[in-house]
Design a protein around this motif. Sequence first.
Motif, short mmCIF file in Angstrom:
data_model
loop_
_atom_site.label_atom_id
_atom_site.label_comp_id
_atom_site.label_asym_id
_atom_site.label_seq_id
_atom_site.Cartn_x
_atom_site.Cartn_y
_atom_site.Cartn_z
N THR A 74 20.61 70.86 -0.85
CA THR A 74 20.63 70.13 0.42
C THR A 74 19.98 71.08 1.44
O THR A 74 19.66 72.22 1.11
N TYR A 104 32.51 61.04 -4.76
CA TYR A 104 31.94 62.15 -3.98
C TYR A 104 31.39 61.65 -2.66
O TYR A 104 30.74 60.60 -2.61
N SER A 145 29.67 62.90 1.34
CA SER A 145 29.13 63.95 2.18
C SER A 145 28.80 63.35 3.55
O SER A 145 28.86 62.12 3.71
N GLY A 181 31.55 67.16 0.31
CA GLY A 181 30.62 68.22 0.70
C GLY A 181 30.44 69.26 -0.39
O GLY A 181 30.25 68.95 -1.56
N ASP A 196 22.87 65.57 2.64
CA ASP A 196 23.89 66.58 2.37
C ASP A 196 24.58 66.41 1.02
O ASP A 196 25.49 67.17 0.70
N LEU A 197 24.19 65.42 0.24
CA LEU A 197 24.79 65.26 -1.09
C LEU A 197 24.22 66.31 -2.04
O LEU A 197 23.01 66.45 -2.17
#
Lengths: 277, 336
Positions: free
Chosen positions: A24, A147, A149, A120, A154-155
């Motif tokens: 990221t 999951y 983020s 995150g 930002d993944l």
Amino acid sequence: MCSCNCEQPLVPSIVEVIDIVDETPDVRSFYVKCSEGGVPYSVQPGQCSMLSLPAGEGMFSCTWQEGNEYQHYAIKKVGLLTEELHSIEIGQKLGIRGPYGNGFPVEACKGKDMLFIAGGIGLAPLRSFIKYCFKHRDDYGKIDILYGSRSYADLCFKDELFNLWPQEKNTQVYVTIDNAEPEWDGHVGFVPSYLEELNPNPNGKIAVTCGPPIMIKFVLQSLEKMGYIDDQVITTLEMRMKCGIGKCGRCNVGSQYICVDGPVFTRTQLRQLPQEW
Amino acid sequence: MQVIDKNKIVPLLDRLSKQSEVFVPTVKGSESGFYSWNSLNGAKEIALEALNVYHSPKNVLFPQTERMYSIEQGKQVFSIPDTFQDEKSRIIFGIRACDAKAITCFDDVFLTHGYEDSFYATRRKNTIIIGNACYQPGANCFCSSMGINPVQPDADVVIHDAGTVYAWEAITVTGQQFTEQVQDLLEEKDLGLPQLKPFSTEFDYDGVVEKLQGMFDHEIWHELAEPCMNCGTCTYMCPSCHCFDIQVKIWGDKGYRFRCWDSCMYTEYTAEAGGGNPRPDSQDRFRNRFLHKLEFFTERYDYPLCTGCGRCISVCPNGINIIDIIKRIKEVDKIV
């Protein structure tokens, strides 16, 4: 394996960075091995290493160890050391010592369905357990990975999230981002609320969660609401560390040191500790 | 009983210091502490009759600043040419029971529970401890309440002040071997040991750990922590506080990593790079210090991390008194 400095646990061995991958805008993966080949020591899923540049040391969860080939650490840029780590290039020598901590109870979870919940950079430690399950796929039941983020950018580990893991048998991957984006047609919202929306049945399941402390706290509440008992819930904590071997004092929660007694705790164990994490 | 004449202490120290660095309790002006015998002006500066000297000898085994290993850096280079292991032979002569017990605490912290700290282990292995029994406790002394026998320090040899002589008692195998080396300075004599004078403060520590286990969120911590300004003096003066930091010193391409005493009283101690801090407030840190000493350490090692030396009471600029805190904890009858 090359050399573990077992006689002098505070003195690092030296490894070389063999690959660097951007995950990221502020997370980078570092692949390390000894210059003469092999890994300095064997790390179990969930265990940590103290990595260092000449300027300083920091504790990082090992994101994956591939046999005796390499260790992988996904590191977010948050402070002085990580900023410097993000400026290095392939070939850089790093100090490394470990392995530290108890790691995930991979044996005890065999035969269970697994629910991984990460936010995150919290996916970095869980990834070692997730990949372990895939490597020993028949030992575990259904695998759900949730999951989230802040944004799509930002993944972490996008190739695995969107391409590789969904192909694994009996596996579902759920991804969410905090705020809507024009290009994003997936789920929008925070991890704990998405978790409650999905409402995964607790029967025969083990939930493993890691993320920012505030996310962990809400996820623990949500799991409780959904009927997960304390022994079914596992998390991994972090605190500032210096020695990694239970001597320097700072990473205690109650009488437990995160570096040696943790970082992995069940909800049952967490309840016996002060809320100071 | 074996004894050593007080006149033979100086010849003894002279002899020992030829082979080892010998640390003795010393009063130097307003300062007192354990200093190397060779750095002193002989007999007039040794203070075996002093109780707790101002500075405990904790820096002998756990230096305030200690080089661990050298480092070299260059373009993409990071190497560790040398590790510093301090193998010098040392003798701590005349340590009191409270400070000796603090070394027992260090032994448990640094040498047990999964990892042996090689820097401490090397220094410890080469150190002989000569205890000095206390028969007249000082104003802030409370070791007996913390389960310590002041006349029987954890040491290889214990000396007991009996007027013109010290009674000499070898405790450990190391102590017996050491005694053989100085046999010519000892003599046999029949004598009685003094009576232990009463402590000005005594309390019953039983039940404090169990009480504290239910008191993490108790409102009393607000009040107890109120005078504390987190200066950290107590932690530096405490013989048993073992927390440390690891830092680096580099000039150009060469330098070294060192460790140094750290204090749980400071915000930076637990401040995380990402901005988080599990103990952000002064009160959180105060509570952690007392819980570590009185509860957490016992849960891990079976006895408290306070040896009753009273130094923190003497040096706290704001009059925080661990004895009062223990008493207040005992008085709390309702767990909120």
